[in-house]
Design a protein around this motif. Sequence first.
Motif: not given
Length: 203
Positions: A34, A72, A75-76, A79, A166, A170, A175
């Motif tokens: 990412k 970020q 945000c990962v 998942e 994408r 992110q 996000c």
Amino acid sequence: MATTKKQLIKDNKMNLIEWLRVDSQLILQYAQSKGVITDAEYAGLKTITNPDDANCRLLDKVYDKGEDKCAQFLCVMKETQIQETYPELAKWMTGLSATASEEGSSESRSKYMTGGQHFIDKHRIALIERISMVDPILDRLQMKNVITQENYSDIRCQPTSTRRMRELMQLGNICHSPKGKDILYEVLMETEQFLMEDLKKES
């Protein structure tokens, strides 16, 4: 004042190290894929055999990269595979989402909402998969100061429109920011009107 993403990671560092102990390699792979960490950083971190040490070094690197990379990284951690692999982390992230909703202004929480969820969040996958012209979106977002020049350049380096969308989704300013999502919605109404109208019908 809302807690910054850097502060969240700093304050919860010890818990994160423990929660991510379940599989330190998976979170590294996601962070690399990412764009949270570089390929070189990933190569160095994956050689660390002690999971706690690897997680500690990862969190330190993310923290040192600043607010946007911290956002970020958060945000990962939303998942699906991450949430399923790290149940304690998933509980914490759920609590964070609830707190963020309470801290947001009523205007920010209600604008462009559909079914209790922001339009951008609800249709995230469709937007990533169906938008092919990303540059006009980036131009407008940069002009409105939602993304930086560095963000702009990093996203444009991605080889496909799907990867670009994408990467955009992110970013911390999208996000984790209701205002950022609102501006993205308005930009998409300019650049992707037909797609947006189709998605509205599905809402």
